[in-house]
Design a protein around this motif. Sequence first.
Motif, PDB file in Angstrom:
ATOM      1  N   ILE A  90      25.253 129.063  57.996  1.00 26.04           N
ATOM      2  CA  ILE A  90      25.306 129.530  59.529  1.00 26.04           C
ATOM      3  C   ILE A  90      25.310 130.949  59.579  1.00 26.04           C
ATOM      4  CG2 ILE A  90      27.190 129.463  61.351  1.00 26.04           C
ATOM      5  CD1 ILE A  90      28.383 127.176  60.307  1.00 26.04           C
ATOM      6  N   ILE A  91      26.119 131.999  58.713  1.00 26.75           N
ATOM      7  CA  ILE A  91      25.680 133.252  58.801  1.00 26.75           C
ATOM      8  C   ILE A  91      24.293 133.951  58.735  1.00 26.75           C
ATOM      9  CG2 ILE A  91      26.229 135.483  57.661  1.00 26.75           C
ATOM     10  CD1 ILE A  91      28.949 133.930  56.745  1.00 26.75           C
ATOM     11  N   ALA A  92      23.539 132.756  57.711  1.00 28.87           N
ATOM     12  CA  ALA A  92      22.152 133.333  57.535  1.00 28.87           C
ATOM     13  C   ALA A  92      21.158 132.898  58.976  1.00 28.87           C
ATOM     14  CB  ALA A  92      21.565 132.585  56.458  1.00 28.87           C
ATOM     15  N   VAL A  93      21.661 131.807  59.609  1.00 25.64           N
ATOM     16  CA  VAL A  93      20.877 131.353  60.662  1.00 25.64           C
ATOM     17  C   VAL A  93      21.165 132.448  61.865  1.00 25.64           C
ATOM     18  CG1 VAL A  93      20.668 129.771  62.633  1.00 25.64           C
ATOM     19  CG2 VAL A  93      20.764 129.019  60.131  1.00 25.64           C
ATOM     20  N   ILE A  94      22.560 132.649  62.040  1.00 31.73           N
ATOM     21  CA  ILE A  94      22.750 133.917  63.098  1.00 31.73           C
ATOM     22  C   ILE A  94      22.122 135.152  62.836  1.00 31.73           C
ATOM     23  CG2 ILE A  94      24.708 135.323  63.850  1.00 31.73           C
ATOM     24  CD1 ILE A  94      26.688 132.452  63.567  1.00 31.73           C
ATOM     25  N   SER A  95      22.108 135.704  61.397  1.00 37.70           N
ATOM     26  CA  SER A  95      21.326 136.771  61.150  1.00 37.70           C
ATOM     27  C   SER A  95      19.962 136.771  61.548  1.00 37.70           C
ATOM     28  CB  SER A  95      21.319 137.037  59.611  1.00 37.70           C
ATOM     29  OG  SER A  95      22.740 137.085  59.246  1.00 37.70           O
ATOM     30  N   ILE A  96      19.151 135.735  61.466  1.00 40.78           N
ATOM     31  CA  ILE A  96      17.843 135.412  61.664  1.00 40.78           C
ATOM     32  C   ILE A  96      17.466 135.354  63.227  1.00 40.78           C
ATOM     33  CG2 ILE A  96      16.058 133.764  61.915  1.00 40.78           C
ATOM     34  CD1 ILE A  96      16.714 132.781  59.071  1.00 40.78           C
ATOM     35  N   LEU A  97      18.502 135.040  64.027  1.00 41.77           N
ATOM     36  CA  LEU A  97      18.270 134.699  65.412  1.00 41.77           C
ATOM     37  C   LEU A  97      18.534 136.313  65.979  1.00 41.77           C
ATOM     38  CD1 LEU A  97      20.693 131.933  66.393  1.00 41.77           C
ATOM     39  CD2 LEU A  97      18.171 132.161  66.457  1.00 41.77           C
TER      40      LEU A  97
END
Length: 310
Positions: free
Chosen positions: A287-294
């Motif tokens: 989830i942290i990785a996805v938010i970072s990508i966004l």
Amino acid sequence: MTSTQRRVSRRAQHKLGGTGAKVTARNTLIAYAFMLPFLILLVVYHTWPVIFGTYLAFTKYNIISPPQWVGLANFRELFADEQFWSGLTNSLKYILVVPVIQVIAILVALLVNRPLKGIGFFRTAYYVPVVTSFAVVGLIWNWMYQQGGPVTAVLGFLGLPQNGSFLNNPATALYAVMFVTLWKGIGYYMVLYLAGLQGISPELEEAATIDGATRTQVFWNITLPGLRPTILVCSLMSTISAIKVFEEIYVMTQGGPAGSTYSALFYTYSRAFVDFQYGLAAAAGIIIAVISILFGLINFKLTRGGKVDA
């Protein structure tokens, strides 16, 4: 030269490297042999952990028993966990550091980019906090923030209110830690912006000045657009670092007081290395990785992909 000769010439050039050496299977194997140690390290320490961590996010794993497939159960547990949402909220609040640190770093870079006597000393002084261990920085700022420390003494001198140690107050603890991140990171981004400034052609600024442009106009129309690639890189790194903030929290507050500085990555650390719930920690990491990508995509949009105006 005939068209047949041109085709032969192009084929010959295609078979030659940049120095004229003939490209052969042996040369290709030698090149890959030189890259092999790095590729092995990349797979072992980056690619494989990402693949295995993604798999663990869908399992129940406590390092003792083999992983058990549970599907989306870890994600459902995360979405129902108030502590995770609190940590994620604090991590998103931490992004407030990003625009502030970028603006200050640009201003400092402009300041130290001047050919003044002793400017090398100031460049070094601004960079010293970057190379200082955060264990040392955390101890220093813990002392400075405590009741009766330098920070509260300065506030008292200015006649401003004091409510004990900033790190012991849930209303101020997170912002106190954010200020330390800001103070420590300015020098790092200053160096990157300084390199970006020195890559801008001085002839452009001189031509604009001759045409009657003021310093402010030169900055907004030439300097800032020229820094756009550097702004993209710095804002990306700063945003990702803010979302993944951990070291500052671990050294200075351990997530307290009352969970006011509990970050998303600190939640991941606690679940993995305190509770041994590696599947849940891996799901939080995704989830942290996805938010970072966004947020990375948002940075690309705001900086127009780092493209300099033609």
